[in-house]
Design a protein around this motif. Structure first.
Motif, PDB file in Angstrom:
ATOM      1  N   ARG A  27      -4.721  -6.234  -5.119  1.00 18.92           N
ATOM      2  CA  ARG A  27      -3.827  -5.075  -5.101  1.00 18.92           C
ATOM      3  C   ARG A  27      -2.425  -5.483  -5.560  1.00 18.92           C
ATOM      4  NH1 ARG A  27      -3.730  -2.288   0.517  1.00 18.92           N
ATOM      5  NH2 ARG A  27      -2.353  -4.019   1.072  1.00 18.92           N
TER       6      ARG A  27
ATOM      7  N   GLN B 144      -9.403  -5.207  -1.741  1.00 23.55           N
ATOM      8  CA  GLN B 144      -8.000  -5.094  -2.147  1.00 23.55           C
ATOM      9  C   GLN B 144      -7.311  -6.443  -2.349  1.00 23.55           C
ATOM     10  OE1 GLN B 144      -6.150  -2.017  -2.540  1.00 23.55           O
ATOM     11  NE2 GLN B 144      -8.254  -1.313  -2.671  1.00 23.55           N
TER      12      GLN B 144
ATOM     13  N   GLY C 254       0.780  -1.230   0.000  1.00 22.71           N
ATOM     14  CA  GLY C 254       0.000   0.000   0.000  1.00 22.71           C
ATOM     15  C   GLY C 254       0.805   1.271   0.000  1.00 22.71           C
TER      16      GLY C 254
ATOM     17  N   GLN D 295     -11.835  -4.619   2.254  1.00 20.46           N
ATOM     18  CA  GLN D 295     -11.360  -3.387   1.632  1.00 20.46           C
ATOM     19  C   GLN D 295     -11.424  -3.440   0.106  1.00 20.46           C
ATOM     20  OE1 GLN D 295     -10.263  -0.636   3.413  1.00 20.46           O
ATOM     21  NE2 GLN D 295     -10.884  -1.725   5.270  1.00 20.46           N
TER      22      GLN D 295
ATOM     23  N   LEU E 286      -8.379  -7.681   3.673  1.00 19.70           N
ATOM     24  CA  LEU E 286      -8.222  -7.251   2.280  1.00 19.70           C
ATOM     25  C   LEU E 286      -9.525  -7.394   1.514  1.00 19.70           C
ATOM     26  CD1 LEU E 286      -4.745  -8.829   1.443  1.00 19.70           C
ATOM     27  CD2 LEU E 286      -5.244  -6.400   1.773  1.00 19.70           C
TER      28      LEU E 286
ATOM     29  N   PRO F 124      -8.503   4.244  -6.364  1.00 19.33           N
ATOM     30  CA  PRO F 124      -9.792   3.880  -5.775  1.00 19.33           C
ATOM     31  C   PRO F 124     -10.524   5.080  -5.196  1.00 19.33           C
ATOM     32  CG  PRO F 124      -8.041   3.359  -4.259  1.00 19.33           C
ATOM     33  CD  PRO F 124      -7.372   3.867  -5.504  1.00 19.33           C
TER      34      PRO F 124
END
Length: 320
Positions: free
Chosen positions: A301, A298, A56, A296, A293, A311
């Motif tokens: 990702r 994600q 991230g 979220q 995750l 996003p």
């Protein structure tokens, strides 16, 4: 590009490979070690950027671009822009942070696979033939996949401690730490702070991803070659030789969340900024990480490093 990076290190390879066979068992093993090390070194900047995206870390602001419909969208920096930023901060050598433990991990994986293959030779097993009936060919595919799975799982266990060290060396870019500065010092630090289990954090999702990848890829390739490719087609043998490789690229995207969770667990709560809030909470287990995750949105990702949409809602910037 990202799909190829997600392929497990060893279970699949493009068609062809007679050169390795012609070199003899020992020569082939040495050749594979050199090829594996070369591939690891060449692809390291790609995996380095991918890991920073996975945790991230977004040091650069998004830019406004247009999608295929001509609408304005926000794009996060792609691989080349991100890599250029790393060079600006750490120089060109900075793109190879964590390469040494990764090369050792790759070498251990290749040698281990070769050793397991010698202990349980593939020559003792029957290979799939076009003359086999459906039941016989499926039985052979199951046996071959089981053999591949055994080799992959053993090599993953042996090489994973160096994989963990490599991951932690790389994510030090986020907080500018120097906690993991060498292979031997990293081994001592992990053993002192986390014990022997510290070398195997993130191992379970990686193995699960490898196992699911192998079975899905091999079975899909088998059924496609058996039921979708007509023997009367002039290029049938050529298509069959590439089916497994193509299926590997496709299936690797489906199993990517296991790779992501495994890599995040390798750096989570280890004293580095990239493994602590606000990047991620201290996960109690890899299942906790997966659920976090998933909530979220994600789980993929870092799976793409070229066109990365930010996003955020489209209304957050002016649209013509």
């Amino acid at each position: 590009m990202a799909a190829m990076a997600a392929l497990p290190p060893g279970p699949l390879s493009p068609p062809g490979g007679g050169a390795a066979d012609a070199a003899g068992p020992e020569g082939a093993e040495g050749l594979f070690v050199l090829l594996g090390a070369g591939l690891a070194a060449a692809s390291h900047p790609l995996l380095y950027v991918k890991l920073l995206v996975q945790v991230g870390h977004e040091p650069l602001p998004p830019t406004i671009g247009r999608n295929v419909l001509g609408r304005k969208v926000l794009y996060l920096p792609g691989f080349f822009t991100y890599a250029r930023h790393i060079v600006e901060v750490d120089g060109k050598r900075g793109l190879f942070r964590g390469l040494t433990p990764r090369l050792i991990s790759s070498t251990l994986s290749t040698i281990t696979r070769g050793s397991v293959k010698k202990a349980f030779p593939l020559e003792d097993m029957e290979h799939v033939s076009n003359k086999d009936d459906v039941k016989t060919s499926l039985r052979k595919v199951v046996r071959e996949t089981s053999h591949e799975m055994m080799m992959q799982c053993v090599s993953r266990v042996v090489s994973h401690p160096l994989h963990v060290i490599s991951m932690r060396c790389m994510v030090q870019f986020v907080g500018r730490e120097v906690k993991y500065s060498g292979v031997f010092s990293a081994i001592g630090r992990i053993f002192k702070e986390e014990g022997i289990l510290g070398f195997f954090v993130g191992l379970v999702p990686h193995i699960l991803g490898d196992v699911i990848f192998l079975w899905c890829c091999n079975l899909l390739a088998h059924f496609i070659n058996t039921y979708a490719v007509d023997d009367n087609f002039s290029q049938a043998s050529v298509i069959r030789s590439y089916t497994k490789f193509v299926m590997g690229i496709a299936v690797s995207m489906l199993t990517y969340p296991f790779l992501l969770v495994g890599d995040l667990m390798a750096v989570n709560n280890c004293g580095l900024r990239a493994g602590l809030p606000p990047y991620a909470p201290a996960f109690a287990s890899w299942i906790h990480c997966w659920r976090y995750l998933s909530a979220q949105g994600q789980l993929f990702r870092g799976s793409s490093l070229l066109f990365r949409r930010a996003p955020v809602p489209a209304a957050s910037f002016p649209i013509d």
